[in-house]
Design an enzyme around this catalytic site. Structure first.
Site, PDB file in Angstrom:
ATOM      1  N   THR A   1       0.821  -1.212   0.000  1.00 13.01           N
ATOM      2  CA  THR A   1       0.000   0.000   0.000  1.00 13.01           C
ATOM      3  C   THR A   1       0.853   1.259   0.000  1.00 13.01           C
ATOM      4  OG1 THR A   1      -1.406   1.284   1.504  1.00 13.01           O
ATOM      5  CG2 THR A   1      -0.106  -0.415   2.512  1.00 13.01           C
ATOM      6  N   ASP A   2       0.250   2.367  -0.409  1.00 11.30           N
ATOM      7  CA  ASP A   2       0.958   3.657  -0.338  1.00 11.30           C
ATOM      8  C   ASP A   2       1.068   4.149   1.108  1.00 11.30           C
ATOM      9  OD1 ASP A   2      -1.722   4.330   0.064  1.00 11.30           O
ATOM     10  OD2 ASP A   2      -1.787   5.892  -1.469  1.00 11.30           O
ATOM     11  N   GLU A   3       0.300   3.523   2.017  1.00 13.54           N
ATOM     12  CA  GLU A   3       0.299   4.013   3.405  1.00 13.54           C
ATOM     13  C   GLU A   3       1.649   3.803   4.097  1.00 13.54           C
ATOM     14  OE1 GLU A   3      -3.232   3.418   5.685  1.00 13.54           O
ATOM     15  OE2 GLU A   3      -4.450   3.096   3.908  1.00 13.54           O
TER      16      GLU A   3
ATOM     17  N   TYR B   1      -1.546  -0.570  11.089  1.00 13.82           N
ATOM     18  CA  TYR B   1      -1.739  -1.260   9.800  1.00 13.82           C
ATOM     19  C   TYR B   1      -0.577  -0.949   8.859  1.00 13.82           C
ATOM     20  CZ  TYR B   1      -3.274  -1.702   4.922  1.00 13.82           C
ATOM     21  OH  TYR B   1      -3.323  -1.983   3.583  1.00 13.82           O
TER      22      TYR B   1
ATOM     23  N   LYS C   1       2.381  -3.437   7.258  1.00 20.38           N
ATOM     24  CA  LYS C   1       2.625  -3.602   5.818  1.00 20.38           C
ATOM     25  C   LYS C   1       4.074  -3.221   5.487  1.00 20.38           C
ATOM     26  CE  LYS C   1       0.082  -4.586   3.029  1.00 20.38           C
ATOM     27  NZ  LYS C   1      -0.319  -5.937   2.502  1.00 20.38           N
TER      28      LYS C   1
HETATM   29  P1  NAD Z   1      -9.592  -7.435   2.481  1.00 22.30           P
HETATM   30  O1  NAD Z   1      -9.547  -7.141   3.944  1.00 22.30           O
HETATM   31  O2  NAD Z   1     -10.841  -7.126   1.726  1.00 22.30           O
HETATM   32  O3  NAD Z   1      -9.279  -8.982   2.231  1.00 22.30           O
HETATM   33  C1  NAD Z   1      -8.261  -9.658   2.895  1.00 22.30           C
HETATM   34  C2  NAD Z   1      -8.420 -11.149   2.633  1.00 22.30           C
HETATM   35  O4  NAD Z   1      -7.341 -11.830   3.291  1.00 22.30           O
HETATM   36  C3  NAD Z   1      -9.718 -11.741   3.168  1.00 22.30           C
HETATM   37  O5  NAD Z   1     -10.285 -12.611   2.220  1.00 22.30           O
HETATM   38  C4  NAD Z   1      -9.274 -12.509   4.420  1.00 22.30           C
HETATM   39  O6  NAD Z   1     -10.103 -13.622   4.711  1.00 22.30           O
HETATM   40  C5  NAD Z   1      -7.871 -12.936   4.000  1.00 22.30           C
HETATM   41  N1  NAD Z   1      -6.993 -13.198   5.161  1.00 22.30           N
HETATM   42  C6  NAD Z   1      -6.825 -12.414   6.262  1.00 22.30           C
HETATM   43  N2  NAD Z   1      -5.942 -12.991   7.092  1.00 22.30           N
HETATM   44  C7  NAD Z   1      -5.519 -14.139   6.498  1.00 22.30           C
HETATM   45  C8  NAD Z   1      -4.584 -15.149   6.856  1.00 22.30           C
HETATM   46  N3  NAD Z   1      -3.916 -15.108   8.003  1.00 22.30           N
HETATM   47  N4  NAD Z   1      -4.396 -16.181   6.006  1.00 22.30           N
HETATM   48  C9  NAD Z   1      -5.078 -16.249   4.834  1.00 22.30           C
HETATM   49  N5  NAD Z   1      -5.984 -15.326   4.447  1.00 22.30           N
HETATM   50  C10 NAD Z   1      -6.186 -14.273   5.267  1.00 22.30           C
HETATM   51  O7  NAD Z   1      -8.346  -6.677   1.876  1.00 22.30           O
HETATM   52  P2  NAD Z   1      -8.193  -5.950   0.443  1.00 22.30           P
HETATM   53  O8  NAD Z   1      -8.735  -4.585   0.557  1.00 22.30           O
HETATM   54  O9  NAD Z   1      -8.672  -6.878  -0.615  1.00 22.30           O
HETATM   55  O10 NAD Z   1      -6.607  -5.820   0.355  1.00 22.30           O
HETATM   56  C11 NAD Z   1      -5.819  -6.864  -0.202  1.00 22.30           C
HETATM   57  C12 NAD Z   1      -4.356  -6.476  -0.107  1.00 22.30           C
HETATM   58  O11 NAD Z   1      -4.129  -5.260  -0.805  1.00 22.30           O
HETATM   59  C13 NAD Z   1      -3.886  -6.227   1.326  1.00 22.30           C
HETATM   60  O12 NAD Z   1      -2.587  -6.744   1.473  1.00 22.30           O
HETATM   61  C14 NAD Z   1      -3.871  -4.709   1.453  1.00 22.30           C
HETATM   62  O13 NAD Z   1      -2.893  -4.291   2.382  1.00 22.30           O
HETATM   63  C15 NAD Z   1      -3.497  -4.307   0.039  1.00 22.30           C
HETATM   64  N6  NAD Z   1      -3.977  -2.981  -0.381  1.00 22.30           N
HETATM   65  C16 NAD Z   1      -5.302  -2.654  -0.212  1.00 22.30           C
HETATM   66  C17 NAD Z   1      -5.751  -1.406  -0.644  1.00 22.30           C
HETATM   67  C18 NAD Z   1      -7.203  -1.011  -0.511  1.00 22.30           C
HETATM   68  O14 NAD Z   1      -7.534   0.144  -0.770  1.00 22.30           O
HETATM   69  N7  NAD Z   1      -8.098  -1.917  -0.152  1.00 22.30           N
HETATM   70  C19 NAD Z   1      -4.846  -0.510  -1.226  1.00 22.30           C
HETATM   71  C20 NAD Z   1      -3.504  -0.893  -1.389  1.00 22.30           C
HETATM   72  C21 NAD Z   1      -3.094  -2.140  -0.972  1.00 22.30           C
END
Ligand code: NAD
Length: 353
Positions: free
Chosen positions: A134-136, A160, A164
């Site tokens: 993430t950009d965070e 968080y 990351k």
């Molecule tokens: P989300 O919270 O919607 O989904 C996370 C998924 O991971 C869920 O299906 C959950 O069941 C699974 N999970 C959690 N813990 C687990 C574990 N220990 N083992 C296996 N599975 C596990 O998250 P998202 O928004 O889809 O984000 C996905 C990735 O992208 C993350 O790594 C997040 O940091 C990154 N990201 C998200 C955003 C955003 O805006 N949502 C932006 C940049 C990066």
């Protein structure tokens, strides 16, 4: 045939990536997901029956599970989406964030290292480990600061973001120390279909439809760059195909908005598409700011544009409209995930890892 291990494939970005990868590649996809509150088999409806998709329920922080998955399925790539992803939850209690985001990423890296050490040269050469970040991790920008580049020093402010950042450092270290062919992507705020309704955009849409207050932190002036989830997923696919091992790539939507602008835009779309007696804007409620709330994120994604030819296809106005229409048309998905009557109850659909 390639096998991509997609961790967190039942979450928001993961399930969108799975759909895209099924449509745009010939790879087999193996989802490993713990099905936390944020993961749902409902989000994989329509693709779970695909002969190229397999779902395993399991925890990326559990060493025996991860190592067994590598040995039994011999993936040619890992795309690690699995994470605890909600900043507010990390403020309440960061333990799951450290466990999944840091220890989980470590176990995947270690599993990949051990698997490759005993793999034939052809498998070693083909293998890629893409970690989705993430950009965070870069911290907060002032209004006049230039956007984050790939060389901006890390300065995470929330638990968080710190978890990351910790994983990103491990990913880099596994390349430098063990020559693991890693790729790292740092992306801005995603929005689009299947986002769990605790995050800003779906929360506002659903609260508005129920006539509930639309809570806005502080004065609503915090700025985020917004990217439509499909654009992020296309970028990940491009980095997986053509990214240079050991490199990191920033992805952004080129769309900086204050939280207030986002909420107003949602209200305006709903006023048109689902009119109520009064404008939805009247539901806006300002609440105490989040502790350590970053003021602004902005992304410089010149590197991925120049090196891989990627660019976002959606602008914020059209992407947001598509998102609001998706939530209006998928109220049953929203109700199911909000009620928690999803995932675990439907485990008959997937094998245990
Ligand atoms: P989300 O919270 O919607 O989904 C996370 C998924 O991971 C869920 O299906 C959950 O069941 C699974 N999970 C959690 N813990 C687990 C574990 N220990 N083992 C296996 N599975 C596990 O998250 P998202 O928004 O889809 O984000 C996905 C990735 O992208 C993350 O790594 C997040 O940091 C990154 N990201 C998200 C955003 C955003 O805006 N949502 C932006 C940049 C990066």
């Amino acid at each position: 045939m390639d096998t991509i291990l997609v961790t967190g494939g039942a979450g928001f970005i993961g399930c969108n990536f799975v759909r895209l990868a099924l449509a745009e590649t010939e790879a087999r996809l193996l989802i490993l997901d713990k099905l936390t509150y944020a993961g749902s088999l409902e989000s994989l409806a329509g693709v779970l029956g695909d002969s190229r998709l397999r779902f395993l329920r399991g925890d990326i922080a559990e060493r025996s599970t991860v190592q067994r998955v590598f040995l039994e399925h011999r993936p040619s790539a890992v795309v690690n989406f699995a994470a605890e992803s909600h900043v507010d939850r990390s403020i309440d209690d960061a333990s799951d964030f450290v466990r999944t985001n840091v220890v989980g990423a470590f176990e995947l890296l270690e599993g990949a290292r051990l698997f490759l050490a005993a793999a034939p040269a052809a498998e070693r050469e083909r293998f890629r480990f893409l970690h989705v970040s993430t950009d965070e991790v870069y911290g907060s920008l002032g209004l006049e600061d230039p956007p984050f580049t790939e060389s901006t020093p890390y300065s995470p402010n929330s638990p968080y973001a710190a978890s990351k950042a910790g994983a990103d450092h491990l990913v880099r270290a596994y390349h430098e120390t063990h020559r693991l062919p890693v790729l790292l992507t740092n992306c801005s705020n995603n929005y689009g279909p299947y986002q769990f309704p605790e995050k800003l955009i779906p929360l506002m849409i659903l609260n508005a439809l129920e006539g509930k207050p639309l809570p806005i932190y502080g004065d609503g002036g915090n700025i985020r760059d917004w990217i439509y989830v499909d654009d992020h997923c296309r970028g990940i696919l491009e980095v997986l195909r053509r990214g240079k091992p050991g490199e990191k790539y920033n992805l952004g939507g080129g769309s900086e908005q204050t939280n207030l602008e986002v909420v107003d835009a949602i209200c305006d779309i709903l006023d048109k598409e689902w009119p109520a007696t009064n404008s939805y804007r009247e539901l806006k409620t300002f609440v105490a700011n989040r502790p350590g709330h970053d003021q602004r994120y902005a992304i410089d994604d010149a590197k991925i544009r120049a090196e891989l030819g990627w660019e976002p296809r959606h602008d914020f106005a059209s992407g947001l409209r598509a998102t609001v229409l998706w939530y209006l048309a998928n109220r049953s998905w929203c109700e199911a995930v909000q009620a928690g009557t999803y995932g675990r109850e439907r485990l008959g659909l997937g094998a245990k890892a």
